[in-house]
Write a protein that holds these residues in place. Structure first.
Motif, PDB file in Angstrom:
ATOM      1  N   TYR A 145       0.795  -0.977   0.075  1.00 38.74           N
ATOM      2  CA  TYR A 145      -0.279  -0.126  -0.351  1.00 38.74           C
ATOM      3  C   TYR A 145       0.571   1.129   0.374  1.00 38.74           C
ATOM      4  CZ  TYR A 145      -3.631   3.553   1.198  1.00 38.74           C
ATOM      5  OH  TYR A 145      -4.310   4.262   1.387  1.00 38.74           O
ATOM      6  N   TYR A 146       0.980   2.434  -1.207  1.00 38.17           N
ATOM      7  CA  TYR A 146       1.393   3.572  -1.217  1.00 38.17           C
ATOM      8  C   TYR A 146       0.847   5.160  -0.742  1.00 38.17           C
ATOM      9  CZ  TYR A 146       4.476   0.495  -3.841  1.00 38.17           C
ATOM     10  OH  TYR A 146       5.827  -1.268  -4.145  1.00 38.17           O
ATOM     11  N   GLU A 147       1.132   5.247   0.474  1.00 38.10           N
ATOM     12  CA  GLU A 147       0.162   6.487   0.713  1.00 38.10           C
ATOM     13  C   GLU A 147       0.447   7.304  -0.345  1.00 38.10           C
ATOM     14  OE1 GLU A 147      -2.384   8.075   2.758  1.00 38.10           O
ATOM     15  OE2 GLU A 147      -1.588   6.147   3.725  1.00 38.10           O
ATOM     16  N   GLY A 148      -0.616   8.063  -1.064  1.00 36.43           N
ATOM     17  CA  GLY A 148      -1.092   9.290  -1.999  1.00 36.43           C
ATOM     18  C   GLY A 148      -0.056  10.377  -1.001  1.00 36.43           C
TER      19      GLY A 148
ATOM     20  N   TYR B 249      -2.634   0.324  -4.435  1.00 37.62           N
ATOM     21  CA  TYR B 249      -2.848  -0.850  -3.585  1.00 37.62           C
ATOM     22  C   TYR B 249      -1.835  -1.728  -4.727  1.00 37.62           C
ATOM     23  CZ  TYR B 249      -6.091  -0.613  -0.089  1.00 37.62           C
ATOM     24  OH  TYR B 249      -6.235   0.160   0.868  1.00 37.62           O
ATOM     25  N   VAL B 250      -1.202  -2.227  -4.354  1.00 35.31           N
ATOM     26  CA  VAL B 250      -0.150  -3.145  -5.290  1.00 35.31           C
ATOM     27  C   VAL B 250      -0.735  -5.071  -5.076  1.00 35.31           C
ATOM     28  CG1 VAL B 250       1.476  -3.681  -6.940  1.00 35.31           C
ATOM     29  CG2 VAL B 250       1.401  -1.750  -6.199  1.00 35.31           C
TER      30      VAL B 250
ATOM     31  N   LYS C 147      -9.543  -8.807   4.631  1.00 30.13           N
ATOM     32  CA  LYS C 147      -9.997  -9.790   4.642  1.00 30.13           C
ATOM     33  C   LYS C 147      -8.479 -10.515   3.848  1.00 30.13           C
ATOM     34  CE  LYS C 147     -12.263 -12.243   2.296  1.00 30.13           C
ATOM     35  NZ  LYS C 147     -12.578 -13.651   2.734  1.00 30.13           N
ATOM     36  N   ALA C 148      -7.721  -9.867   3.622  1.00 30.55           N
ATOM     37  CA  ALA C 148      -6.102 -10.030   3.872  1.00 30.55           C
ATOM     38  C   ALA C 148      -5.173 -10.569   5.633  1.00 30.55           C
ATOM     39  CB  ALA C 148      -5.479  -8.700   3.704  1.00 30.55           C
ATOM     40  N   GLU C 149      -6.474 -10.287   5.641  1.00 31.12           N
ATOM     41  CA  GLU C 149      -5.452 -10.745   7.629  1.00 31.12           C
ATOM     42  C   GLU C 149      -6.454 -12.110   7.361  1.00 31.12           C
ATOM     43  OE1 GLU C 149      -6.888  -7.755  10.250  1.00 31.12           O
ATOM     44  OE2 GLU C 149      -5.128  -6.516  10.338  1.00 31.12           O
TER      45      GLU C 149
ATOM     46  N   MET D 223       0.416  -7.262   4.148  1.00 27.74           N
ATOM     47  CA  MET D 223       0.090  -6.452   3.518  1.00 27.74           C
ATOM     48  C   MET D 223       0.778  -5.463   4.586  1.00 27.74           C
ATOM     49  SD  MET D 223      -3.604  -4.233   3.762  1.00 27.74           S
ATOM     50  CE  MET D 223      -3.588  -2.990   2.316  1.00 27.74           C
ATOM     51  N   GLU D 224       1.873  -4.216   3.622  1.00 33.35           N
ATOM     52  CA  GLU D 224       2.593  -3.469   4.003  1.00 33.35           C
ATOM     53  C   GLU D 224       2.193  -1.738   3.616  1.00 33.35           C
ATOM     54  OE1 GLU D 224       7.963  -2.717   3.817  1.00 33.35           O
ATOM     55  OE2 GLU D 224       6.908  -4.432   2.931  1.00 33.35           O
TER      56      GLU D 224
END
Length: 59
Positions: free
Chosen positions: A6-9, A17-18, A45-47, A53-54
């Motif tokens: 997750y790249y914060e804009g 998200y990638v 859902k990822a958890e 998730m980074e």
């Protein structure tokens, strides 16, 4: 799925998200208004699936 980054804009761009898949493919998804509404569902859902998730801060 292998992991999610997750790249914060910043103020003038969407966060992103990638999603990285086991076969080597990835999916980039901008956090527009629709995605922002389901952000917590993505995290939960990822958890649940033990997908790493980074959060990555861009300079």
């Amino acid at each position: 799925m292998e992991k999610i980054n997750y790249y914060e804009g910043n103020d003038d761009e969407f966060s992103e998200y990638v999603f990285f898949f086991i076969g080597g493919n990835n999916l980039n998804l901008s956090e527009n208004g629709y995605i922002k509404k389901i952000k917590f569902m993505i995290i939960i859902k990822a958890e649940d699936l033990n997908i790493k998730m980074e959060n990555i801060e861009e300079d």
